[in-house]
Design a protein around this motif. Structure first.
Motif, mmCIF file in Angstrom:
data_model
loop_
_atom_site.group_PDB
_atom_site.id
_atom_site.type_symbol
_atom_site.label_atom_id
_atom_site.label_comp_id
_atom_site.label_asym_id
_atom_site.label_seq_id
_atom_site.Cartn_x
_atom_site.Cartn_y
_atom_site.Cartn_z
ATOM 1 N N ALA A 279 0.780 -1.143 -0.077
ATOM 2 C CA ALA A 279 -0.078 -0.135 -0.007
ATOM 3 C C ALA A 279 0.991 1.373 0.122
ATOM 4 C CB ALA A 279 -0.968 0.072 1.221
ATOM 5 N N PHE A 280 1.743 1.353 0.650
ATOM 6 C CA PHE A 280 2.971 2.370 0.753
ATOM 7 C C PHE A 280 3.486 2.417 -0.581
ATOM 8 C CE2 PHE A 280 3.919 1.183 5.520
ATOM 9 C CZ PHE A 280 2.668 1.839 5.892
ATOM 10 N N CYS A 281 3.856 1.545 -1.139
ATOM 11 C CA CYS A 281 4.491 1.663 -2.578
ATOM 12 C C CYS A 281 3.515 2.237 -3.606
ATOM 13 C CB CYS A 281 4.815 0.244 -3.104
ATOM 14 S SG CYS A 281 5.807 -0.074 -4.860
ATOM 15 N N ALA A 282 2.147 1.827 -3.500
ATOM 16 C CA ALA A 282 1.340 2.230 -4.638
ATOM 17 C C ALA A 282 0.902 3.637 -4.173
ATOM 18 C CB ALA A 282 -0.196 1.236 -4.280
ATOM 19 N N LEU A 283 0.634 3.995 -3.255
ATOM 20 C CA LEU A 283 0.089 5.627 -2.680
ATOM 21 C C LEU A 283 1.317 6.354 -2.834
ATOM 22 C CD1 LEU A 283 -1.764 5.095 0.671
ATOM 23 C CD2 LEU A 283 -2.526 5.301 -1.428
ATOM 24 N N GLY A 284 2.546 6.068 -2.557
ATOM 25 C CA GLY A 284 3.682 6.758 -2.788
ATOM 26 C C GLY A 284 4.083 7.022 -4.320
ATOM 27 N N SER A 285 3.809 5.721 -4.976
ATOM 28 C CA SER A 285 3.856 6.055 -6.403
ATOM 29 C C SER A 285 2.960 7.050 -7.188
ATOM 30 C CB SER A 285 3.775 4.566 -7.146
ATOM 31 O OG SER A 285 4.962 3.594 -6.966
#
Length: 315
Positions: A279-285
């Motif tokens: 989730a962190f990777c998706a939201l950060g991207s």
């Protein structure tokens, strides 16, 4: 009058296609025909999705990490286990108030910063801070906790990263109004602001859904990995069903990661801290893409009054 001419500040008038030299700007219909409006709206949506989930589902994240930290503290030894578990429990209990304070503090700080540095530059700063927290700070904390680092230190790092993240998000609604006036003029700024600001309303459930869906997927993946490490007979005796029924057992909450860890080989690391890394990777991207949209909105030539460089040179 949005259909033809709109009153500009100071008594002048501007047509629907552009602004007068003395003020004015675009009306809503004309603004919707510009790429700046859609870039600003997309950037607002992406940055809001990167910050709002921590206000809605942040306590669930902290509860997962806190339980893993407490278990790690207890496993570290009887002398420090009780103290570490108590610290983790206190960190979880105080997290909602901490996040609310970060949100309020950000709303108070970003306005003066935007006035001093300009809303375009300040929005770029916000757009850099959000993905930095999501792609670096938070994964660093969760992987440290999963890797056996001091639980209290890892929780402190995670809380700090989420506070910076929420404080940075707080600048998005604060800076949206001056950004709208800067890009489209003041003639119909209120209507344009309301149209773009509606994306913030959608960002909260969308961001929470992304976090929840990816967390559930990661939970199932880690549960399957732990099940492969367990003895089949022990698994069946513990849960009353074979490993092949894992999906149904997870759906009924009969199988959880802590229960699987009890029957897994000794020394198996707890994957709970890693549940939200996807989730962190998706939201950060998404926040990185949103930052690019915000920057492009200010870099493109204006539909009224010329480009940003022309405005600066005239001043």
């Amino acid at each position: 009058d949005r259909g033809g001419r709109s009153a500009a500040p100071g008594g002048g008038e501007s047509g629907s296609g552009g602004g007068a030299e003395g003020g004015g700007g675009l009306d809503l219909a004309a603004a919707q025909r510009t790429p700046q409006l859609w870039l600003l709206a997309g950037g607002t949506l992406g940055l809001s999705m990167a910050g709002l989930p921590f206000l809605s589902v942040g306590k669930l994240m902290m509860s997962d990490l806190g339980s893993a930290a407490a278990a790690a503290a207890v496993a570290g030894g009887a002398a420090t286990g009780a103290v570490g578990a108590a610290a983790a429990t206190a960190a979880v209990a105080g997290y909602p108030q901490l996040i609310s304070s970060a949100n309020m503090g950000g709303r108070l700080l970003w306005g003066p910063i935007g006035d001093a540095a300009g809303c375009g530059r300040t929005l770029c700063l916000v757009g850099i801070a959000l993905p930095a927290c999501l792609l670096a700070g938070m994964p660093l904390a969760t992987r440290a906790l999963a890797g056996g680092a001091d639980p209290e230190t890892a929780l402190t790092l995670f809380r700090a990263a989420t506070c910076v993240n929420v404080g940075a998000y707080a600048g998005v609604p604060v800076l949206l109004a001056p950004a709208t006036a800067d890009l489209f003029g003041s003639a119909d700024a209120a209507a344009i602001y309301q149209r773009i600001g509606a994306t913030i309303t959608f960002a909260s459930p969308l961001g929470a859904a992304v976090c929840t869906r990816l967390r559930d997927g990661a939970y199932a993946q880690h549960a399957a990995a732990l099940t492969e490490l367990c003895d089949e007979a022990t698994f069946a005796a513990t849960f009353g069903a074979p490993p092949a029924a894992l999906e149904q057992l997870l759906a009924s909450k009969a199988v959880t990661l802590p229960l699987l860890l009890h029957i897994a080989p000794e020394g198996t690391p707890d994957p709970t801290p890693l549940l939200y890394d996807g989730a962190f990777c998706a939201l950060g991207s998404g926040a990185l893409l949103a930052c690019a949209c915000k920057g492009a909105a200010f870099a493109l030539p204006r539909s009224y009054g010329g480009s940003r460089r022309d405005e600066i040179s005239r001043r």
